[in-house]
Design a protein around this motif. Sequence first.
Motif, mmCIF file in Angstrom:
data_model
loop_
_atom_site.group_PDB
_atom_site.id
_atom_site.type_symbol
_atom_site.label_atom_id
_atom_site.label_comp_id
_atom_site.label_asym_id
_atom_site.label_seq_id
_atom_site.Cartn_x
_atom_site.Cartn_y
_atom_site.Cartn_z
ATOM 1 N N VAL A 1 0.836 -1.213 0.000
ATOM 2 C CA VAL A 1 0.000 0.000 0.000
ATOM 3 C C VAL A 1 0.865 1.255 0.000
ATOM 4 N N ALA A 2 0.254 2.355 -0.466
ATOM 5 C CA ALA A 2 0.848 3.684 -0.313
ATOM 6 C C ALA A 2 0.279 4.227 0.986
ATOM 7 N N ASP A 3 1.070 4.218 2.019
ATOM 8 C CA ASP A 3 0.608 4.573 3.365
ATOM 9 C C ASP A 3 0.569 6.086 3.530
ATOM 10 N N PRO A 4 -0.629 6.683 3.573
ATOM 11 C CA PRO A 4 -0.699 8.138 3.735
ATOM 12 C C PRO A 4 -0.237 8.604 5.121
ATOM 13 N N GLY A 5 -0.197 7.703 6.073
ATOM 14 C CA GLY A 5 0.225 8.063 7.420
ATOM 15 C C GLY A 5 1.727 8.089 7.601
ATOM 16 N N LEU A 6 2.461 7.656 6.582
ATOM 17 C CA LEU A 6 3.917 7.612 6.673
ATOM 18 C C LEU A 6 4.481 9.008 6.475
ATOM 19 N N ASP A 7 5.310 9.432 7.400
ATOM 20 C CA ASP A 7 5.938 10.745 7.320
ATOM 21 C C ASP A 7 6.998 10.712 6.220
ATOM 22 N N THR A 8 6.845 11.571 5.217
ATOM 23 C CA THR A 8 7.799 11.602 4.111
ATOM 24 C C THR A 8 8.673 12.835 4.211
ATOM 25 N N SER A 9 9.884 12.704 3.709
ATOM 26 C CA SER A 9 10.793 13.837 3.689
ATOM 27 C C SER A 9 10.559 14.644 2.418
ATOM 28 N N ASP A 10 11.240 15.770 2.320
ATOM 29 C CA ASP A 10 11.056 16.659 1.174
ATOM 30 C C ASP A 10 11.452 16.028 -0.157
ATOM 31 N N ASP A 11 12.463 15.161 -0.146
ATOM 32 C CA ASP A 11 12.937 14.602 -1.411
ATOM 33 C C ASP A 11 12.335 13.233 -1.735
ATOM 34 N N ALA A 12 11.371 12.775 -0.950
ATOM 35 C CA ALA A 12 10.746 11.476 -1.194
ATOM 36 C C ALA A 12 9.295 11.670 -1.630
ATOM 37 N N GLU A 13 8.879 10.815 -2.571
ATOM 38 C CA GLU A 13 7.483 10.888 -3.005
ATOM 39 C C GLU A 13 7.001 9.507 -3.412
ATOM 40 N N TRP A 14 5.702 9.297 -3.261
ATOM 41 C CA TRP A 14 5.102 8.029 -3.647
ATOM 42 C C TRP A 14 5.032 7.955 -5.160
ATOM 43 N N THR A 15 5.396 6.822 -5.696
ATOM 44 C CA THR A 15 5.345 6.582 -7.128
ATOM 45 C C THR A 15 4.935 5.133 -7.351
ATOM 46 N N GLN A 16 4.742 4.761 -8.586
ATOM 47 C CA GLN A 16 4.395 3.379 -8.932
ATOM 48 C C GLN A 16 5.589 2.704 -9.600
ATOM 49 N N GLN A 17 5.890 1.505 -9.169
ATOM 50 C CA GLN A 17 6.940 0.684 -9.775
ATOM 51 C C GLN A 17 6.276 -0.625 -10.165
ATOM 52 N N ASP A 18 6.135 -0.856 -11.460
ATOM 53 C CA ASP A 18 5.438 -2.046 -11.954
ATOM 54 C C ASP A 18 4.031 -2.135 -11.366
#
Length: 185
Positions: free
Chosen positions: A67-84
């Motif tokens: 899953v793409a966890d919306p509750g996960l704290d992300t840093s400025d240089d990280a983003e959710w993307t799709q891989q396969d």
Amino acid sequence: MTETSPAQPLTAPRRRRPIVVALGVLLVVVVALAAWIWARPPSPTAERDLALRGALASGGPSGWELVADPGLDTSDDAEWTQQDGRPVLLGGNGFTLVWAMSPAGPQACAALADWAARRFAAEAGKGVTDSCPAALASKSDDDKVFTDYGTEPGPHGRYLFSARTRAGAIFAGLTYEGPARNALR
């Protein structure tokens, strides 16, 4: 009288053929290029991508969903993307994958413990076995990390694992941190 021998014909010095010289230069250039490529350190994103392919191929706990966890704290240089077609949090020279099971019960704890022991070490699986049932029993709506484990940093990076509960679900995160590079190398 002395006998004279016929005069030896004068021969011009032999010249190397231009094609032989060109082939020799080409060979030296190819060998030098191959040595330069072989000696270069691999790029951090190449190591990250290789680690990501391996993590996606080995998968997560049995029966769990990536899953793409919306509750996960992300840093400025990280983003959710799709891989396969699968969600991945990419950033810099690392990534995070998150698997979830909801509603979670004893079978989810067993699957998580088995995966952690196979993927990391027996002590990671034992940490899940020891703490997962109590974490599920708490029935809290707050995020609560109940176990974590990390490999030692090495020449190919390191892996981190954590598991947390939220509102009756369990989330298991696998994070890869690429190797730290010496800027002067």
